[in-house]
Scaffold this active site. Structure first.
Site, PDB file in Angstrom:
ATOM      1  N   LEU A  26       0.861  -1.172   0.000  1.00 55.91           N
ATOM      2  CA  LEU A  26       0.000   0.000   0.000  1.00 55.91           C
ATOM      3  C   LEU A  26       0.902   1.228   0.000  1.00 55.91           C
ATOM      4  CD1 LEU A  26      -2.613  -0.973   2.766  1.00 55.91           C
ATOM      5  CD2 LEU A  26      -2.897  -1.162   0.288  1.00 55.91           C
ATOM      6  N   ASP A  27       0.442   2.305  -0.615  1.00 62.10           N
ATOM      7  CA  ASP A  27       1.194   3.553  -0.566  1.00 62.10           C
ATOM      8  C   ASP A  27       1.361   3.995   0.886  1.00 62.10           C
ATOM      9  OD1 ASP A  27       1.190   3.587  -3.320  1.00 62.10           O
ATOM     10  OD2 ASP A  27      -0.560   4.905  -3.462  1.00 62.10           O
ATOM     11  N   LYS A  28       2.384   4.776   1.136  1.00 66.43           N
ATOM     12  CA  LYS A  28       2.668   5.247   2.497  1.00 66.43           C
ATOM     13  C   LYS A  28       1.427   5.821   3.171  1.00 66.43           C
ATOM     14  CE  LYS A  28       5.301   8.822   4.948  1.00 66.43           C
ATOM     15  NZ  LYS A  28       6.295   9.925   4.816  1.00 66.43           N
TER      16      LYS A  28
END
Length: 351
Positions: A149-151
């Site tokens: 997942l993106d940050k």
């Protein structure tokens, strides 16, 4: 090691060669100079080593640092990690593990946590925390992580605890049998459910961004309208593929970028002061990995997990409902495509 024929969805920069189209402003440059301009995150010495090792091609042919470019060529660069940078260390970090057995872990990742060490984030990542809490993961490529997942995206991720489980989960990702459902707040009024089928690749000019490009990887996102506000829409997105920034890019591509997305949404226009303040306080893209369903790699049972909506996400929804004068809200027990409970042998729901 992981089966070399298996690759997770856009897991990292090292998954496969990066293809660059030489822009017109690099015409007349040597290859080494053009690479330094197009890939500023890497040192000239590393780039030169990749060219020497045959990891850089121009229009499919091997090249030398002195190869002159004229613009329009297709360059393929096989990114290699720096051995010093990928000497990952275990760190005692808080992990929200909502399920675990001998084969898999399911993590509820908070916004702000980087999944894997990379440029600018070589410590304090989920991978560092996993290596501390589960030392056996040192023997598994990528510490068992098979998707990311993106940050600043919150929500559910699955991690493999054995090599066999990792390969099994990767095959499921490739065959699209892992169900990943996200809640997203999109800008504008999304009128009806739909599907975006558009290839995604690196943005041709802005290297930190992804974009819909003809040379990109196959990418499909299904979306379902859950609730409409005055200037935004709550949607559920279901991934068929898992490309970098896929939901963010696809929703922006159809004219509905995610609320508060610092990369793809641009500046909001003509919003009420209260709503504008709520968006500024939110400070991340409005995206949450709400539900995860997969076949257990050992038992063969279908398992499903659902993550509670984060407090900041709920606060933003409340502000939008108040601004729109909405009293009756979406019932998350009847979300989007439903939970298909009749087909699920084991269900783990955390609320």
């Amino acid at each position: 090691m992981m089966n070399p024929e298996l690759e997770p969805d856009d897991y990292s920069d090292f998954a496969e060669p990066r293809v660059l189209i030489v822009p017109a402003d690099c015409a007349g440059m040597r290859l080494d100079a053009a690479l330094a301009k197009l890939l500023p995150d890497y040192s000239r010495n590393r780039l030169a080593t990749w060219v020497k090792d045959g990891l850089v091609t121009v229009d499919g042919a091997a090249a030398s640092p002195k190869t002159k470019l004229w613009g329009g060529e297709s360059m393929s660069v096989t990114i290699q990690p720096d051995p010093h940078e990928v000497a990952f260390t275990a760190e005692d970090l808080p992990l929200d593990v909502i399920y675990q057995d001998d084969a898999i872990l399911v993590i509820d990742k908070p916004a702000g946590l980087v999944v894997h060490p990379g440029s600018g984030n070589w410590s304090g990542t989920l991978l560092n925390g996993l290596l501390f809490a589960y030392p056996e993961l040192k023997q598994i490529p990528r510490a068992g992580i098979v998707h990311r997942l993106d940050k600043d995206t919150s929500g559910l991720m699955v991690v493999a605890r054995t090599l066999a489980a990792q390969n099994h989960l990767v095959r499921q990702l490739q065959s699209h049998t892992v169900a990943r459902h996200y809640l997203a707040i999109a800008q504008g009024m999304v009128e009806r459910d739909g599907t975006v089928d558009a290839p995604i690749g690196r943005h041709p000019r802005e290297r930190i961004k992804m974009a819909v490009v003809g040379t990109g990887k196959h990418a499909v996102t299904h979306y379902c309208v859950l609730e409409k506000f005055s200037q935004h829409t709550l949607v559920e997105c279901r991934l068929e593929t898992g490309r970098t920034h896929q939901i963010r890019v696809h929703m922006a591509h159809i004219g509905h970028p995610l609320a508060a997305d610092p990369v793809y949404s641009g500046r909001p226009k003509r919003l009420e002061p209260e709503l504008l303040l709520a968006l500024e306080d939110f400070d991340r893209q409005a995206l949450h990995a709400r539900k995860l369903s997969l076949t257990h790699p050992v038992t063969g049972k279908t398992m499903m997990w659902r993550s509670p909506i984060p407090v900041d996400f709920e606060s933003l929804l409340a502000a939008m409902r108040a601004q729109a004068g909405i009293d009756e809200v979406w019932d998350d027990d009847e979300e989007g495509w439903g939970d298909d409970d009749d087909d699920v042998e084991v269900i783990y729901v955390r609320e």
